[in-house]
Design a protein around this motif. Structure first.
Motif, PDB file in Angstrom:
ATOM      1  N   ASN A 131      34.833  31.037  38.923  1.00 31.67           N
ATOM      2  CA  ASN A 131      33.823  32.126  38.664  1.00 31.67           C
ATOM      3  C   ASN A 131      32.375  31.439  39.420  1.00 31.67           C
ATOM      4  OD1 ASN A 131      35.330  34.387  37.107  1.00 31.67           O
ATOM      5  ND2 ASN A 131      35.942  32.086  36.214  1.00 31.67           N
ATOM      6  N   ASN A 191      31.612  38.822  39.692  1.00 29.48           N
ATOM      7  CA  ASN A 191      31.519  39.610  38.531  1.00 29.48           C
ATOM      8  C   ASN A 191      31.332  40.847  39.113  1.00 29.48           C
ATOM      9  OD1 ASN A 191      30.530  41.477  36.263  1.00 29.48           O
ATOM     10  ND2 ASN A 191      31.811  40.017  35.361  1.00 29.48           N
ATOM     11  N   ASP A 239      35.844  40.426  40.488  1.00 30.67           N
ATOM     12  CA  ASP A 239      36.283  40.185  38.901  1.00 30.67           C
ATOM     13  C   ASP A 239      35.934  41.273  37.777  1.00 30.67           C
ATOM     14  OD1 ASP A 239      37.673  38.825  36.989  1.00 30.67           O
ATOM     15  OD2 ASP A 239      36.026  37.441  36.479  1.00 30.67           O
ATOM     16  N   ASP A 240      36.799  41.477  36.877  1.00 26.34           N
ATOM     17  CA  ASP A 240      36.610  42.461  35.826  1.00 26.34           C
ATOM     18  C   ASP A 240      36.398  43.700  36.304  1.00 26.34           C
ATOM     19  OD1 ASP A 240      36.705  40.097  34.293  1.00 26.34           O
ATOM     20  OD2 ASP A 240      34.513  39.754  34.273  1.00 26.34           O
ATOM     21  N   SER A 273      35.501  47.239  33.639  1.00 29.65           N
ATOM     22  CA  SER A 273      34.900  46.851  32.490  1.00 29.65           C
ATOM     23  C   SER A 273      33.275  47.509  32.518  1.00 29.65           C
ATOM     24  CB  SER A 273      34.580  45.327  32.212  1.00 29.65           C
ATOM     25  OG  SER A 273      33.788  44.914  33.260  1.00 29.65           O
ATOM     26  N   SER A 290      31.730  50.280  35.359  1.00 30.30           N
ATOM     27  CA  SER A 290      32.369  50.066  36.873  1.00 30.30           C
ATOM     28  C   SER A 290      32.047  51.242  37.792  1.00 30.30           C
ATOM     29  CB  SER A 290      33.748  49.619  36.832  1.00 30.30           C
ATOM     30  OG  SER A 290      33.691  48.482  36.099  1.00 30.30           O
ATOM     31  N   ASP A 304      40.067  44.490  34.924  1.00 28.88           N
ATOM     32  CA  ASP A 304      40.078  43.816  33.781  1.00 28.88           C
ATOM     33  C   ASP A 304      40.935  44.627  32.808  1.00 28.88           C
ATOM     34  OD1 ASP A 304      37.721  42.817  32.035  1.00 28.88           O
ATOM     35  OD2 ASP A 304      38.170  44.691  30.925  1.00 28.88           O
ATOM     36  N   ARG A 305      40.930  43.705  31.463  1.00 29.96           N
ATOM     37  CA  ARG A 305      42.085  44.333  30.651  1.00 29.96           C
ATOM     38  C   ARG A 305      41.824  45.458  30.149  1.00 29.96           C
ATOM     39  NH1 ARG A 305      43.128  40.019  27.501  1.00 29.96           N
ATOM     40  NH2 ARG A 305      42.373  38.465  28.849  1.00 29.96           N
ATOM     41  N   GLU A 358      44.805  41.696  35.091  1.00 29.25           N
ATOM     42  CA  GLU A 358      44.497  40.736  33.765  1.00 29.25           C
ATOM     43  C   GLU A 358      44.978  41.172  32.498  1.00 29.25           C
ATOM     44  OE1 GLU A 358      40.640  37.931  35.004  1.00 29.25           O
ATOM     45  OE2 GLU A 358      40.160  40.109  34.929  1.00 29.25           O
TER      46      GLU A 358
END
Length: 775
Positions: free
Chosen positions: A612, A644, A672-673, A676, A679, A695-696, A728
């Motif tokens: 990261n 990110n 990444d992500d 979340s 976005s 992202d989860r 993820e």
């Protein structure tokens, strides 16, 4: 058409051709017996009786309990019952099978369906065996091939029935068949058929010293009785399994609460009764269903209702008793839990404000300290009402009580339900701030809460503004004793009050910050980075298609000997504020690629390591040259830098150019992500990337069709632009099934493995290789 029909209608429509075939087969058998009387009525009647007796013997050949079940009565056709035709024997055999199914299933439609499907398969059995015998094939081998043909036709019919009945549900494909179990059944049937035929044609004549001697009826009936005894033993084992399931439920149900209690109850019912149709609803069981009343919430009555069993068999009295027992146990467990909760609530609640009291606060603080996620910090806001004694003396205690209630309501409202609020003294309140990744974030929340408390109000006809002194303590790591947070926050609050008395803080509410704890943690982080004491944990990234690990994500970790683990977000935030972020990142990249070398020695297929980075670190003024040179030094590995998605709002033309230079040097860039917070679609379009990491938060409710469609659309976006997509937060196999259905090919999450140290990751690779799921 099937999608517009209910499960029962679809089942009936599918069964109709087989019912007709059963009627035709049995009708022709009865007609043939009248038109061409058999040489031995005794053998014919014995065969019918033997098939009726053996029809109860069924064996399970699936990977999961209950489906599919196959019968063994086909062995009764090892000897033709008439001289008319071997295939005519199937018609007589079908009569006995229908009798057994009517007794077993107590459902005429299902009995005729099973008879029709088995008869179709039995014709194949007799045709294959007869043809091979004429060709001179060794008898045991011909019975093996005939048995395979019989079960192939029967199982295809059953799988088709289950697919039609449960459409569009998953889980009833050919994958549910256990080939070893099916192979054992084929061997048992072929061996039994061979023995029956051998006894009739060879053993009995040899014992009787008469080449023409036959005891066919006795042999068939004896074989049927043996199967019946074995079937009863299996039924006994099934009863034992059901009782074991009820005992396990009695142990498990009292220890789960809320939605988990309802889910556990339904899971236990499915396992014990072996059905996939279990619901909790407001109406009782209908035709063909069994159920019982259950009360999981005070004053609420529902019904635990079980639909059709997966093997099509009717429910027995034992099934009904088991469901009734489960429902009673769950109701009693819920009642006991509600009583305990009520007692605990009264013991841990402040009667004036309804907030938790000091005892509840201590428990909550210990829990927040011990069980917080590794990357989250904990803040404690200690609040004291100024001049509260003067208020009581001026307006009376009822006015003071009203002010306390108003402050309590404002605290609960301002906290948003996510933080723990308690009254710990006469005019003292505390708020436990959880899920905070930095002191700055905790301070923002504290200011918002204090501002909400300090709004004007009317008390006893007078307008007033509550004024409070507050102290904030923040911990980015697990404390050896959570009481230290209380001491720091209380000390800071008292400092604010003393400053107010000296006239330094004015007449407005103030939040003081515990500087002692913050500066101490900064010193620890700086020392850890400069001494190169950081460690890494590695989480696998897997291919869902082939179930193999193809990459690892490197995650920074640090455990201080005295303070314990410091959360990664706090570690990164402090390194950034200390000007040590680049040094931290270089250590992470170097250690990650060194570890990747070792992983690749064990498993050459692992070629990628992800780390990261902050967006601005990729520039030539910071770590861009270092990243390119490090990646070039290891051409056998792929270095992936994860940027990110939130940082992409500050993407400039210069940073985009730097990112493209990294890609040209062979560095992979992952966004990444995604998904979340706030976005944007623009990040997908404007950001240079090779991998999109979801992202989860975008898969937290996969029951929502909109969420599924969005994931499917993102996968299509990645496929069309030749980007890999990694989802993820995969935590259980059901999520994997849904991802597979949506076309997702790569995933990461606790289901495939939590982040592990280098040593434990090496041990995993030595033991299990690149296997994605370790059981």
């Amino acid at each position: 058409m099937f999608t517009r029909m209910g499960a029962t209608q679809r089942d009936s429509a599918f069964a109709a051709p087989f019912v007709a075939f059963a009627l035709a087969t049995i009708g022709y058998g009865i007609f043939g017996l009248i038109a061409w009387p058999p040489h031995s009525w005794t053998l014919v009647l014995t065969l019918i009786a033997a098939v009726s007796i053996a029809g109860s013997f069924q064996m399970h050949v699936g990977r999961t309990p209950g489906f599919p079940l196959v019968g063994m009565a086909i062995t009764m056709l090892a000897i033709p019952p008439t001289e008319h035709s071997p295939l005519f024997g199937v018609c007589i055999w079908a009569i006995g099978l229908l009798v057994s199914q009517l007794v077993l299933r107590r459902d005429v439609l299902q009995a005729f369906y099973v008879t029709g499907l088995n008869s179709l398969a039995a014709f194949a059995f007799v045709a294959i065996e007869s043809s091979l015998s004429v060709l001179g094939v060794w008898r045991p081998f011909s019975f093996v091939l005939a048995s395979i043909g019989f079960y192939a036709i029967f199982l295809l019919g059953e799988f088709a029935r289950q697919w039609v009945r449960n459409r569009p549900a998953r889980g009833f494909g050919l994958a549910t068949l256990s080939l070893p179990r099916a192979g054992v059944v084929v061997l048992i049937v072929s061996a039994s058929s061979t023995l029956i035929h051998a006894f009739d044609t060879t053993v009995i004549p040899w014992l009787e010293h008469d080449a023409g001697a036959r005891r066919t009826s006795f042999i068939v009936l004896l074989a049927a009785l043996i199967f019946y005894v074995i079937g009863q033993r299996i039924r006994y084992a099934e009863t034992e399994r059901r009782l074991t399931g009820i005992l396990d439920a009695a142990i498990e149900l009292p220890h789960v609460t809320g939605e988990s209690l309802a889910a556990t109850l339904q899971d236990r019912a499915r396992a014990i009764v072996q059905t996939n149709q279990v619901t909790l609803r407001s109406t009782g069981p209908g035709p063909g269903e069994i159920g019982s009343e259950v009360s999981l919430e005070p004053g609420t009555t529902q019904y635990l209702v079980v639909g059709r069993k997966v093997d099509g068999m009717p429910f027995s009295r034992d099934d009904a008793r088991a469901i009734n027992t489960l429902a009673n146990m769950a109701s009693e467990a819920a009642r006991a839990q509600n009583e305990v909760i009520s007692l605990e609530r009264r013991a841990n609640t402040d009667t004036l404000t309804g907030l938790p009291n000091y005892g509840a606060f201590q428990l909550a603080l210990d829990d927040a300290n011990e069980n917080r996620p590794y990357h989250d910090g904990v803040g404690l806001l200690f609040i004291d009402l100024d001049n509260f004694k003067h208020l009581n003396d001026t307006f009376g205690h009822p006015a003071g009580d009203e002010l306390l209630r108003v402050v309590a309501e404002r605290l609960q409202s301002a906290s948003g339900g996510g933080d723990f609020v308690a009254r710990v003294g006469g005019d003292e309140f505390v708020v436990i701030l959880t899920g905070k990744v930095s002191l700055e974030q905790a301070k923002e929340d504290a200011d918002r809460i204090i501002e909400a408390i300090s709004q004007p109000l009317t008390l006893e006809g007078s307008d007033m503004v509550p004024v409070v002194s507050a102290g904030l303590a923040y911990s980015s790591h697990r404390e050896l004793s959570a009481q230290t947070l209380v001491e720091d926050a209380d000390r800071t609050m008292l400092q604010v009050k003393r400053s107010r008395r000296k006239g330094e803080k004015g007449d407005s509410s103030v939040v003081g910050i515990s500087s002692h704890r913050s500066s101490r943690t900064n010193d620890i982080v700086a020392r850890a980075i400069r001494s190169n004491r950081l460690s890494l944990a590695f989480q696998p990234i897997v291919s869902i298609d082939d179930g193999q690990i193809w990459a690892f994500e490197a995650l920074v970790r640090y455990i201080d000997p005295e303070l314990g683990p410091i959360s990664p977000p706090s570690l990164v935030a402090r390194a950034k504020s200390l000007g040590l972020l680049n040094e931290l990142t270089m250590q992470v990249v170097t250690k990650a690629l060194t570890a990747a070398d070792e992983f690749q020695k064990l498993e050459p297929s692992i070629t990628c390591m992800t780390v990261n980075l902050e967006l601005n670190q990729i520039s030539d003024n910071e770590l861009g040259p270092f990243i390119r040179e490090t990646a070039s030094a290891r051409p056998h590995l792929s270095l992936c830098v994860e940027l990110n998605e939130r940082s992409m709002r500050s993407l400039t033309d210069g940073l985009r150019h730097d990112a493209e230079k990294l890609q040209q040097a062979g560095v992979i860039i992952a966004l990444d992500d995604y998904g979340s917070d706030d976005s944007s679609v623009g990040a997908l379009v404007r950001s240079p990337m090779d991998i999109l990491k979801i992202d989860r938060s975008l898969i937290d409710d996969l029951g929502d069709p909109r969420q599924r469609e969005f994931i499917k659309a993102l996968q299509g976006f990645g496929t069309n632009l030749n980007h890999q997509m990694v989802v993820e937060g995969i935590e259980h196999p059901e999520m994997v099934d849904i991802m597979t259905e949506l076309g997702v090919r790569n995933a990461q999450g606790y289901y495939y493995g939590r982040p592990l140290s280098f040593a434990l990751t090496m041990d995993r690779l030595k033991r299990h290789g690149t296997q994605a799921v370790v059981t």
